[in-house]
Design a protein around this motif. Sequence first.
Motif, PDB file in Angstrom:
ATOM      1  N   ASP A  10       0.849  -1.190   0.000  1.00 27.39           N
ATOM      2  CA  ASP A  10       0.000   0.000   0.000  1.00 27.39           C
ATOM      3  C   ASP A  10       0.882   1.236   0.000  1.00 27.39           C
ATOM      4  O   ASP A  10       0.608   2.202  -0.692  1.00 27.39           O
ATOM      5  N   LEU A  32      -2.190  -0.916   7.020  1.00 23.23           N
ATOM      6  CA  LEU A  32      -1.681  -0.793   5.645  1.00 23.23           C
ATOM      7  C   LEU A  32      -0.485  -1.724   5.465  1.00 23.23           C
ATOM      8  O   LEU A  32       0.248  -1.989   6.422  1.00 23.23           O
ATOM      9  N   GLN A 374      -3.767   7.786   3.348  1.00 19.93           N
ATOM     10  CA  GLN A 374      -5.090   7.151   3.216  1.00 19.93           C
ATOM     11  C   GLN A 374      -5.977   7.905   2.233  1.00 19.93           C
ATOM     12  O   GLN A 374      -6.713   7.305   1.459  1.00 19.93           O
ATOM     13  N   GLN A 379      -9.015   5.858   0.808  1.00 21.49           N
ATOM     14  CA  GLN A 379      -9.567   5.153   1.970  1.00 21.49           C
ATOM     15  C   GLN A 379     -10.174   6.133   2.950  1.00 21.49           C
ATOM     16  O   GLN A 379      -9.764   7.289   3.010  1.00 21.49           O
ATOM     17  N   ARG A 380     -11.073   5.623   3.757  1.00 19.68           N
ATOM     18  CA  ARG A 380     -11.582   6.411   4.862  1.00 19.68           C
ATOM     19  C   ARG A 380     -10.441   6.566   5.864  1.00 19.68           C
ATOM     20  O   ARG A 380      -9.683   5.640   6.097  1.00 19.68           O
ATOM     21  N   THR A 382      -8.533   6.442   9.136  1.00 20.89           N
ATOM     22  CA  THR A 382      -8.649   5.742  10.420  1.00 20.89           C
ATOM     23  C   THR A 382      -7.592   6.314  11.355  1.00 20.89           C
ATOM     24  O   THR A 382      -6.874   7.233  10.987  1.00 20.89           O
TER      25      THR A 382
END
Length: 497
Positions: A10, A32, A374, A379-380, A382
């Motif tokens: 990632d 990740l 992210q 991505q959301r 976190t």
Amino acid sequence: MTGLSAEKFDVLVIGGGITGCGVARDASMRGLRVALVERDDFASGTSGRSSRLIHGGIRYLEHGQLHLVRESIHERQTLLRIAPHLVQPLPFTWPIYRGARIGKWTLRAGLLAYDLMAGRRSRRHHSLDAAETLEREPCLARDGLTSGAVYYDARTDDARLTVANAVAAVDAGATALSHTRVTEIIRSSGKAVGAVAEAKYSGEKREIRARAIVNATGVWINDFRTDEHGRHRGSKGAHIAVPSERVGNRDALTLISPIDGRIMFCLPAGSQTIIGTTDTWTDESPETVHASTSDVDYLVRSANRYFPEARLDRDDVVSAWAGIRPLASGGTDNPSAVSREHSIVIDSGGMINITGGKLTTFRSMAAEVVDVVQQALGQRRTKAATDSVDLPGSERANEIARLEREDPQLSRVLVQGLPYTGAHLAYGIAKEMALTLSDLLIRRTHLAFETRDHGKSAAPTAADIVAPLLGWSAQMKSDRLREFETDIGRMFAIGED
Ligand code: FAD
């Protein structure tokens, strides 16, 4: 090309200083898949050459950088909590002399603000009169001393704090490679999609593909960053270590250099006092940066004004070294006035470049970088519990004692008068990802900083101990010894200006 090419990550983090290791820890704790690649050893760059302070940065108050001070104090408290084995409180005495640039009332106001920002959990400063200041630090110059103050910050082991982050990242699933250099960024339609990395000892080249790339190469940032945002400037900071009995300080001191009015420190470090630092713009290469004779003279002369009985000269200097601050902005003649805040810039190739910051603020900075990662991954956002999960290594002292008990060979000290034994080396290899003599004698221990020959005479014994643990042949052992001598020659040389 082989190896990691089969695996896609990632995020690829380039640079294993405190910034890169902190990012790798945070990102892997968020789940990740992370690759962390460091050209030399973790903390071999600026992160292993700091003043080893986790501090609010009292001097930043002078420049009105309240946000940075607040963040640094908050991070100091966090690190005292999650890494008590690596970060300990340190009291500082600040003596005030007649006519000082920062007088009694200014200092009191600053320290009050410092205390308020720290909240109730932190020890508060207190003011001293001249006699009380001398009681704490009897070797200080008496002439003109009017008052003083004591305030609290924290000390750390910069290199091992960095390594602890790399170890935490690996514990959370990251792949971390040291002595492996990124030689090229792989681009597809202009976007950065991976990197070619070359392992120093095997010469093996591999392609590492990742959906996001973080450039955390500190003062090397210009090597990969497209120049659309301009080149970064670095400021050089040198330290010297002298025997503490020559100086006579009992604790840490914050002083104002009589030469140029800069704030500097005298710091206790075992049997030594570390005096630092300088702050000058430099174009020197980070690979070969070292203290110069004028850096040493500046620090010696400044210390002598406060400790007149010491009469320090160059011969008292056990070791001298320098690092380069990767500052996020330039544009002024005075590097001390440049903010130590960080900047995160996504370049046109999509690479996330992080620069600036401090050792102290690495954790919050890393969280910000991983938020950006992210976002780049779609991505959301976190959150990782990097402020509540302890950093690894708290068992080190017990483990070393156990190794010493079980194997008498590992219990012998490497240099008389210093605490380091073979067990420190064995632990460094087993638990702290050390691969070379420099990793062990410069960064997992500070033996090279604490001896006049920088570990040269201890190195053959160290090599005998670690060769079987690292699978070195006789040839490899002599190659590694030669390499160590080159490394200490570079790092601890005192050069002409
Ligand atoms: P670095 O530690 O330099 O890490 C960058 C890494 O990238 C290096 O290890 C390098 O080898 C690696 N790299 C470069 N190119 C490649 C490549 N091609 N492939 C793979 N890896 C690569 N801060 C504090 O909070 N407290 C202090 O007491 C303090 N004192 C300081 C004193 C001095 C003299 C200096 C200079 C700084 C001090 N700082 C202090 C600031 C702090 O040390 C730095 O902000 C911090 O260490 C920078 O870390 P970094 O990870 O960004 O850079």
